[in-house]
Design a protein around this motif. Structure first.
Motif, PDB file in Angstrom:
ATOM      1  N   PHE A  79      18.975  21.291  82.416  1.00  0.00           N
ATOM      2  CA  PHE A  79      18.156  21.632  81.245  1.00  0.00           C
ATOM      3  C   PHE A  79      18.999  21.404  79.989  1.00  0.00           C
ATOM      4  O   PHE A  79      19.895  22.179  79.682  1.00  0.00           O
ATOM      5  CB  PHE A  79      17.727  23.104  81.388  1.00  0.00           C
ATOM      6  N   ASP A  80      18.707  20.343  79.244  1.00  0.00           N
ATOM      7  CA  ASP A  80      19.464  20.013  78.028  1.00  0.00           C
ATOM      8  C   ASP A  80      18.913  20.846  76.868  1.00  0.00           C
ATOM      9  O   ASP A  80      18.161  20.347  76.037  1.00  0.00           O
ATOM     10  CB  ASP A  80      19.354  18.522  77.744  1.00  0.00           C
ATOM     11  N   ASP A 117      22.130  15.423  74.958  1.00  0.00           N
ATOM     12  CA  ASP A 117      22.087  14.466  76.062  1.00  0.00           C
ATOM     13  C   ASP A 117      23.235  14.641  77.051  1.00  0.00           C
ATOM     14  O   ASP A 117      23.636  13.704  77.725  1.00  0.00           O
ATOM     15  CB  ASP A 117      22.004  13.026  75.543  1.00  0.00           C
ATOM     16  N   TRP A 118      23.740  15.865  77.144  1.00  0.00           N
ATOM     17  CA  TRP A 118      24.607  16.294  78.239  1.00  0.00           C
ATOM     18  C   TRP A 118      23.888  17.477  78.875  1.00  0.00           C
ATOM     19  O   TRP A 118      23.829  18.563  78.285  1.00  0.00           O
ATOM     20  CB  TRP A 118      25.994  16.697  77.738  1.00  0.00           C
ATOM     21  N   VAL A 119      23.330  17.253  80.056  1.00  0.00           N
ATOM     22  CA  VAL A 119      22.445  18.269  80.622  1.00  0.00           C
ATOM     23  C   VAL A 119      23.225  19.530  80.997  1.00  0.00           C
ATOM     24  O   VAL A 119      24.311  19.476  81.569  1.00  0.00           O
ATOM     25  CB  VAL A 119      21.668  17.740  81.852  1.00  0.00           C
ATOM     26  N   ASP A 120      22.654  20.661  80.625  1.00  0.00           N
ATOM     27  CA  ASP A 120      23.197  21.970  80.940  1.00  0.00           C
ATOM     28  C   ASP A 120      22.543  22.461  82.233  1.00  0.00           C
ATOM     29  O   ASP A 120      21.691  21.785  82.814  1.00  0.00           O
ATOM     30  CB  ASP A 120      22.930  22.911  79.766  1.00  0.00           C
ATOM     31  N   ILE A 121      22.934  23.630  82.700  1.00  0.00           N
ATOM     32  CA  ILE A 121      22.448  24.147  83.979  1.00  0.00           C
ATOM     33  C   ILE A 121      21.877  25.545  83.796  1.00  0.00           C
ATOM     34  O   ILE A 121      22.517  26.409  83.184  1.00  0.00           O
ATOM     35  CB  ILE A 121      23.572  24.169  85.033  1.00  0.00           C
ATOM     36  N   PHE A 122      20.687  25.756  84.321  1.00  0.00           N
ATOM     37  CA  PHE A 122      20.072  27.078  84.340  1.00  0.00           C
ATOM     38  C   PHE A 122      19.844  27.483  85.791  1.00  0.00           C
ATOM     39  O   PHE A 122      19.304  26.700  86.584  1.00  0.00           O
ATOM     40  CB  PHE A 122      18.744  27.082  83.591  1.00  0.00           C
ATOM     41  N   LEU A 131      22.656  30.705  82.126  1.00  0.00           N
ATOM     42  CA  LEU A 131      22.658  29.417  81.451  1.00  0.00           C
ATOM     43  C   LEU A 131      24.102  28.977  81.253  1.00  0.00           C
ATOM     44  O   LEU A 131      24.911  29.715  80.676  1.00  0.00           O
ATOM     45  CB  LEU A 131      21.953  29.496  80.099  1.00  0.00           C
ATOM     46  N   PHE A 132      24.422  27.781  81.738  1.00  0.00           N
ATOM     47  CA  PHE A 132      25.767  27.223  81.615  1.00  0.00           C
ATOM     48  C   PHE A 132      25.719  26.003  80.705  1.00  0.00           C
ATOM     49  O   PHE A 132      25.003  25.033  80.992  1.00  0.00           O
ATOM     50  CB  PHE A 132      26.314  26.824  82.985  1.00  0.00           C
ATOM     51  N   THR A 165      33.109  20.420  83.050  1.00  0.00           N
ATOM     52  CA  THR A 165      33.057  21.876  83.206  1.00  0.00           C
ATOM     53  C   THR A 165      31.916  22.462  82.384  1.00  0.00           C
ATOM     54  O   THR A 165      31.363  21.807  81.487  1.00  0.00           O
ATOM     55  CB  THR A 165      34.376  22.532  82.765  1.00  0.00           C
ATOM     56  N   PHE A 166      31.612  23.735  82.692  1.00  0.00           N
ATOM     57  CA  PHE A 166      30.524  24.439  82.026  1.00  0.00           C
ATOM     58  C   PHE A 166      31.006  25.812  81.569  1.00  0.00           C
ATOM     59  O   PHE A 166      31.922  26.390  82.162  1.00  0.00           O
ATOM     60  CB  PHE A 166      29.332  24.614  82.983  1.00  0.00           C
ATOM     61  N   THR A 167      30.362  26.326  80.518  1.00  0.00           N
ATOM     62  CA  THR A 167      30.646  27.663  80.007  1.00  0.00           C
ATOM     63  C   THR A 167      29.388  28.517  80.083  1.00  0.00           C
ATOM     64  O   THR A 167      28.306  28.084  79.671  1.00  0.00           O
ATOM     65  CB  THR A 167      31.118  27.606  78.543  1.00  0.00           C
ATOM     66  N   ASP A 168      29.519  29.720  80.636  1.00  0.00           N
ATOM     67  CA  ASP A 168      28.390  30.636  80.743  1.00  0.00           C
ATOM     68  C   ASP A 168      28.047  31.174  79.350  1.00  0.00           C
ATOM     69  O   ASP A 168      28.827  31.900  78.740  1.00  0.00           O
ATOM     70  CB  ASP A 168      28.755  31.783  81.687  1.00  0.00           C
TER      71      ASP A 168
END
Length: 629
Positions: free
Chosen positions: A112-113, A118-123, A143-144, A151-154
């Motif tokens: 989910f961007d 245009d770097w898709v995030d994650i839910f 949501l990350f 890498t992802f940040t919460d």
């Protein structure tokens, strides 16, 4: 229209005709002969709890040998969730024993961007437990944010998405056409609509939008779609069963068993839920039009996975619903504000043997590249998954066995997706498995609770090769998988997946390839159509130097896909459409058919780039990412 075994058996179901088995076979003999005589007679269900009965395994026909068979896969999926920072466990029901069916379904996921970079995030949707939690320690959805470095940040708390409850599905779309994609999450209980404020935060607007429900519901799969093509996204919400924990049967009281193991009761014997359709009023609010919209016409109940797509090439979206332990539902858009269930007539209600199946997830894709969207559906253990070939004119044929998916019956499928894993332009299939009952662990009567995945490689001749054991540790490592989403989170030109598991950490399956094939991504932006472009049909044509990549030797590589708000089981994939191009050095044509009816054509586009295209044919962005190989 030729008579097939499916049409004959479905006609019997349709007319409620009850005949002795010998009479059924006598009447069916001409149709069976035309079908090669391979249809097994219907069998009697086993009848325990949700226990289903397996279709008799039949080998897929040999057909034309494919040049792909036996060649290296060239793709490995690796679980990098921990390194990427996806370090929060999804909670859902009891870990070793379940009292109620509610504890079994698990949650969905989304690429989910939310910040439109245009770097898709994650839910990740989260769940609950019967005993509850101390205040301040409740599990919440997460949501990350994509850090663009793998890498992802919460950012859950900052974003305002820390909602708790028995979460189920999620779907993504810009319901108010303000240029920012919003988020809908279904629950056992009250659903939630989160408006994207465009500054990294969300506001829950469920009440303001008119989506409060007047009673307790077990909401399941969901999809945004513009069913009346007025430029505003409407909302479909499936419902599983009407469940009240105060009166629901307990396993020990109702003697609910699965292969002799005491398990949670249902869904057979429980009251099915009523699917919901909400019309977007164009002012930020919705109106429940379920009755007017024909939601009550469905033959089956127990809705789980949902996909909305234009299966009949009319320009109007239809809705296919995977139902548990009963016939699937295929809502055909009547183009007057209503839908009609035509699953039986279309040939997508039952198994090849004319029996109901325990459907879980569903995905749409054109696996044989004939310009028609086909359907793949996951089912319960002891049965095959289902593959329906779209024949056009509102008709499908079950190709599960012919295509090679009938060999696997042991594992229990949830999340599923068509995706081109090797960028050859032919959609492959990925299925996430996991048993529904934790009680099977430690027994020898069935597969374990955590199961490996299925990966099917498209052989480009109507058949698939089971490449599961070749797909890397991300495929072969057992997991308690439920929903998963597909997208290119690292923008390296191949498709990855995020998997939401039950009472476990999620998986982030990074696709690593040695094939160096080309690709193109298309993100659409509507003007007259809904801003997210959901429902837009995109066709890509490119000339390859490899004849086997094309439908016919010497013909161009042509493929289609549609922008959808949900996919698989309870999940939402990357809204950017990804097309593998093989060795094509240019894209000859990108054709976009918008929900408004407008058609845009762009020619001579570069490969290995993302194109953001606005309705009217304007290119808003053309980007090659630094990490692209």
């Amino acid at each position: 229209m030729p008579i097939t075994r499916r049409r004959f058996l479905n006609s019997l179901c349709r007319t409620a005709l009850v005949l002795p088995l010998q009479e059924v076979l006598r009447l069916a003999r001409p149709a069976l002969a035309r079908d090669g005589g391979q249809t097994a007679p219907p069998q009697k269900p086993a009848g325990a709890a949700r226990e289903t009965y397996a279709a008799q395994a039949r080998p897929a026909p040999k057909g034309t040998p494919s040049p792909v068979t036996g060649t290296p896969l060239g793709v490995q999926f690796v679980d990098v969730a921990k390194e990427a920072g996806l370090n929060v466990e999804t909670i859902f029901g009891g870990e070793h024993h379940n009292k109620y069916l509610l504890e079994t379904t698990g949650c969905g996921a989304a690429f989910f961007d939310y910040d439109q970079d245009d770097w898709v995030d994650i839910f990740l949707v989260n769940g609950w437990r019967l005993e509850g939690f101390p205040q301040g320690h409740e599990p919440v959805c997460h949501l990350f944010k994509n850090n663009r470095d793998g890498t992802f940040t919460d950012v859950t708390l900052k974003a305002g998405l820390a909602r708790s409850g028995w979460g189920q599905a999620c779907c993504v779309g810009d319901y108010n056409n303000d240029g920012w994609n919003d988020l809908f999450v279904s629950y056992y209980g009250q659903n939630a609509l989160f408006r994207n404020n465009g500054n990294g935060t969300f506001t829950e607007v469920t009440r303001e939008a008119g989506l409060l429900q007047d009673r307790l519901r077990w909401n399941s799969g969901c999809a945004f779609l513009d069913y009346d093509r007025d430029g505003h996204l409407d909302l479909f919400v499936g419902n599983y069963i009407d469940l009240d924990l105060k009166t629901a049967p307990l396993p020990e009281d109702a003697n609910c068993t699965y292969k002799g193991i005491q398990v949670a009761c249902g869904p057979p014997g429980l009251q099915g839920g009523k699917n919901l359709l909400y019309h977007n009023n164009g002012d930020g609010t919705f109106t429940d039009v379920s009755d007017k919209g024909g939601m009550g016409t469905a033959l089956g109940t127990y809705a789980l996975g949902v996909v909305a797509a234009d299966f009949d090439n009319t320009g109007w979206p239809n809705i296919y619903v995977a139902n548990d332990s009963t016939a699937a539902t295929y809502y055909v858009n009547q183009q007057d504000g209503a839908f009609k269930d035509q699953a039986v007539e279309a040939g997508v209600a039952y198994s090849p043997d004319g029996k109901p199946q325990a459907g879980m997830g569903v995905s749409a894709g054109d696996y044989n590249r004939d310009g028609l969207l086909d359907i793949v559906k996951t089912n319960f253990a002891g049965d095959t998954d289902s593959l329906y070939l779209n024949l056009g004119e509102g008709s499908f044929d079950d190709r599960t066995y012919q295509a090679g998916l009938g060999m696997n019956t042991r594992l229990l499928g949830w999340g599923v997706s068509f995706l081109d894993i090797d960028n050859d332009g032919w959609p492959d299939i990925l299925i996430a498995n996991g048993h529904v009952y934790p009680e099977v662990d430690g027994t020898e009567v069935d597969a374990p609770y955590a199961e490996r995945k299925y990966l099917y490689r498209n052989l480009r001749n109507g058949q698939f090769e089971d490449a599961s054991l070749l797909g890397g540790s991300g495929i072969t490592t057992p997991a308690r998988a439920r929903g998963f989403a597909v997208g290119d989170y690292d923008n390296d030109g191949d498709l990855d997946a995020v998997v939401n598991c039950v009472n476990a950490l999620p998986q982030l399956l990074r696709c690593d390839t040695t094939l160096h094939r080309n690709w193109i991504k298309i993100r659409v932006v509507g003007t007259r159509s809904n801003r997210s472009g959901i429902g837009a049909r995109v066709k890509v044509v490119a000339q390859t130097g490899t004849p086997l990549l094309s439908a016919k030797p010497g013909s161009p590589l042509a493929q289609i896909d549609e922008v959808r708000s949900s996919n698989g089981y309870f999940s939402a994939g990357d809204l950017r459409l990804h097309f593998g191009l093989g060795d094509a050095g240019k894209v000859d044509l990108v054709e976009i058919r918008w929900p408004s009816g407008a058609v845009d054509m762009l020619t001579n586009l570069d490969v290995n780039r993302l194109y953001v295209i606005e309705e009217g044919g304007k290119i808003l962005k053309s980007e090659a990412f630094p990490t692209t190989r």
